[in-house]
Enzyme design. Structure first.
Site, PDB file in Angstrom:
ATOM      1  N   CYS A 115     -12.463 -19.230  37.429  1.00  0.00           N
ATOM      2  CA  CYS A 115     -12.695 -18.870  36.026  1.00  0.00           C
ATOM      3  C   CYS A 115     -12.498 -20.069  35.102  1.00  0.00           C
ATOM      4  CB  CYS A 115     -11.759 -17.727  35.639  1.00  0.00           C
ATOM      5  SG  CYS A 115     -11.783 -17.364  33.886  1.00  0.00           S
ATOM      6  N   CYS A 120     -16.154 -18.900  34.285  1.00  0.00           N
ATOM      7  CA  CYS A 120     -16.260 -18.331  32.938  1.00  0.00           C
ATOM      8  C   CYS A 120     -16.086 -19.349  31.801  1.00  0.00           C
ATOM      9  CB  CYS A 120     -15.190 -17.255  32.726  1.00  0.00           C
ATOM     10  SG  CYS A 120     -14.706 -16.343  34.188  1.00  0.00           S
ATOM     11  N   LYS A 176     -18.562 -22.404  31.669  1.00  0.00           N
ATOM     12  CA  LYS A 176     -19.885 -21.803  31.448  1.00  0.00           C
ATOM     13  C   LYS A 176     -20.040 -21.342  30.004  1.00  0.00           C
ATOM     14  CE  LYS A 176     -20.416 -17.481  31.821  1.00  0.00           C
ATOM     15  NZ  LYS A 176     -20.290 -16.162  32.446  1.00  0.00           N
ATOM     16  N   TYR A 231     -26.529 -12.728  37.692  1.00  0.00           N
ATOM     17  CA  TYR A 231     -26.133 -13.138  36.350  1.00  0.00           C
ATOM     18  C   TYR A 231     -25.880 -14.643  36.233  1.00  0.00           C
ATOM     19  CZ  TYR A 231     -20.998 -13.460  37.048  1.00  0.00           C
ATOM     20  OH  TYR A 231     -19.745 -13.828  37.433  1.00  0.00           O
ATOM     21  N   GLU A 270     -27.842 -16.855  33.568  1.00  0.00           N
ATOM     22  CA  GLU A 270     -27.076 -17.534  32.520  1.00  0.00           C
ATOM     23  C   GLU A 270     -27.374 -19.033  32.515  1.00  0.00           C
ATOM     24  OE1 GLU A 270     -23.174 -14.594  32.196  1.00  0.00           O
ATOM     25  OE2 GLU A 270     -23.026 -16.380  33.423  1.00  0.00           O
ATOM     26  N   HIS A 299     -22.721  -0.962   7.761  1.00  0.00           N
ATOM     27  CA  HIS A 299     -24.037  -1.402   7.317  1.00  0.00           C
ATOM     28  C   HIS A 299     -23.944  -2.680   6.490  1.00  0.00           C
ATOM     29  CE1 HIS A 299     -28.211  -0.844   6.240  1.00  0.00           C
ATOM     30  NE2 HIS A 299     -27.892  -1.086   4.976  1.00  0.00           N
ATOM     31  N   GLU A 334     -24.811  -0.697  14.149  1.00  0.00           N
ATOM     32  CA  GLU A 334     -24.815   0.621  13.494  1.00  0.00           C
ATOM     33  C   GLU A 334     -25.802   1.556  14.179  1.00  0.00           C
ATOM     34  OE1 GLU A 334     -26.564   0.982   9.436  1.00  0.00           O
ATOM     35  OE2 GLU A 334     -26.924  -1.165   9.590  1.00  0.00           O
TER      36      GLU A 334
END
Ligand code: FAD
Length: 480
Positions: free
Chosen positions: A44, A49, A52, A179, A183, A463, A468
């Site tokens: 990691c 992670c 990256k 992934y 990525e 908003h 939303e």
């Protein structure tokens, strides 16, 4: 007084191992030792992670000058300086490794910079020659990227190599559709590399919701990534193989990457033949075709620990192996290979073994993100998986978000809820949008609590935001 050197010995100083070691030592008073053969922080922090995500941030600036101009800024396109970025990245990783070392010593853990093997149910042998005994042993040795089994595969890089590149390649072929492949396709494209991606399956990001992966694939192509699905490599070799000219072959190992790193953008291009018959040359090839658990040559099976498919350690719900004193957590068990999961498994192990509170690991409804551009945040079942399980309603909307629409960009976002017809519970939530990883963390709390569609409806919108839409989708677009 225990007959063992330690109450706990941990093999592997990555996400899971470090957490388990420091909580066991710091919070329960156990005597703990830990061996790490490479760098503290593990995949990691050192090659996953963290570096990256920093590369994701670096690459996202590529589109910003044009967007800023659309908003009235007088700003020119910049140039990305890989060497400057890589220098800062290395400094940051050094700092983080130091933090991990300090966390261990601060909790009273004895760290050994060594490779460890299991000698028997209570003994580990270190590459330094030392032998340590422990009442409990925790294996947290993680996983590693693997190259496909084909001639000349060593010419290609794996994800570990990317962070060490001396220079950015001009062009790269990325092989894989998971992934990590996707990525890095987006990251390298953003940094100015010409990216081609081959994936042998029909669509990238297998296992994720079909509509979400379809939108990401379209967006990647629209941004200029040359993505080919249903395509794989047949053969590859150096374009100018000296042997063809009767010369001695150049060593494949590229010194600039140091000991373990075998390939990168090299002097000669790499010629690749694909299953579709195309023969093309690339400056570099990246294999993101799979990872394997680190279980080889660790004395596991000899000690009675059983390995399952692909060499992953078999464990029960409490992360206990077939040898009662030996536990395993994280990627080496190949359950859900994510950092927060390895950490949870480490915490559950400590709770079970050192606090006398047997705690199974909860692998249900884990939110996660894919840091492609656009990003995906996801939790729970895909529409396809949910429909196989029960009758569902699908709520979905796709639109051009205000920020990029104003800049005349065609980017689209997707918000999707999968709802159980019987219980009204939200079974899955899939978001493709800038910041989707941040959004899904919070939506994940509600969904983990068992929120129904009506709970979402009762929540007032914020908003103007993209998210939303999550609370304003009134009618299902289909039932299944
Ligand atoms: P690791 O972190 O791999 O640690 C294992 C450690 O054990 C290593 O340091 C290794 O050197 C050491 N070791 C191995 N064998 C021995 C031995 N015999 N003796 C001593 N030491 C040994 N996860 C996310 O949640 N989000 C992300 O965005 C994400 N991105 C990723 C991107 C990439 C490119 C990669 C490769 C992974 C990514 N992951 C991500 C996955 C995540 O990194 C892993 O799930 C996590 O690091 C697993 O932790 P671990 O403790 O099981 O193993």
């Amino acid at each position: 007084m225990s007959d063992f050197d330690y109450d706990l010995f941990v093999i592997g100083g990555g996400s899971g191992g470090v957490r388990a070691a420091r909580v066991a030592a710091g919070e329960t008073g156990a005597k703990v030792g830990l061996a790490e053969m490479d760098r503290y922080g593990g995949t990691c922090v050192i090659r996953g992670c963290v570096p990256k995500k920093l590369m994701v941030f670096a690459s996202e600036y590529a589109g910003m000058p044009a967007e800023a101009r659309a908003y009235g800024w007088d700003i020119g396109d910049g140039v990305f300086d890989w060497a400057a970025f890589r220098g800062k990245l290395n400094t940051e990783l050094d700092r983080l490794e130091g933090v991990y070392r300090k966390l261990l010593s601060g909790s009273g853990v004895d760290s050994f910079d060594a490779r460890a093997r299991l000698k028997d149910a209570h003994t580990v042998e270190l590459s330094t020659g030392e032998v340590k005994t422990a009442k409990h042993i925790l294996i947290a040795s993680g996983g590693r990227p693997v190259r496909p089994d084909m001639p000349n595969a060593e010419l290609g890089m794996v994800s570990d190599d990317l962070f060490h590149m001396e220079r950015l390649p001009k062009s790269i072929l990325i092989v894989g559709g998971g992934y990590i492949a996707c990525e890095f396709a987006c990251i390298l494209h953003g940094l100015g590399v010409e990216v081609t991606q081959y994936y042998r399956g029909a669509q990238i990001l297998r296992g994720f919701d079909d509509e979400a992966r379809g939108l990401i694939a379209d967006a990647m192509k629209e941004r200029g990534i040359d993505l080919h699905t249903g395509t794989n490599i047949v053969e590859m070799h150096r374009s100018h193989d000296p042997r063809e000219e009767g010369l001695e072959a150049a060593p494949v190992e590229d010194k600039q990457y140091g000991g373990d790193h075998h390939a990168g953008p090299s002097d000669g291009a790499i010629r690749v033949k694909a299953t579709n018959g195309n023969i093309r040359e690339f400056d570099a090839v990246l294999f993101a075709t799979g990872r394997a658990p680190n279980t080889a040559d660790m004395g596991l099976e000899e000690a009675g620990v059983t390995l399952g498919r692909g060499g992953a350690i078999e464990v029960d719900d409490y992360s206990q192996t077939k040898v009662p004193s030996v536990y395993a957590i994280g990627d080496v068990t190949n359950r859900v290979n994510l950092t927060p999961v390895a950490i949870r498994e480490g915490m559950a192990f400590v709770e079970t073994v050192f606090r006398g509170n047997p705690t199974p690991v909860d692998h249900a409804l884990i939110p996660s993100a894919v840091f492609t551009q656009p990003e995906m945040g996801t939790i729970g079942l895909s529409e396809e998986a949910a429909a196989e399980q029960e009758e569902i309603e699908v709520y979905c909307t796709s639109f051009r978000p205000m920020q990029t629409a104003f800049a005349d960009k065609s980017d689209r976002v997707l918000m999707k809820l999968i709802v159980s017809k019987a219980s009204r519970r939200v079974l899955g939530c899939h978001i493709v949008a800038p910041g989707a990883g941040e959004m899904i963390q919070l939506a994940g709390i509600a969904i983990k609590m068992g929120a129904t569609k009506e709970d979402f409806d009762r929540t007032v919108a914020v908003h103007p935001t993209m998210s939303e839409e999550m609370v304003t989708m009134r009618n299902p677009i289909r039932t299944a």
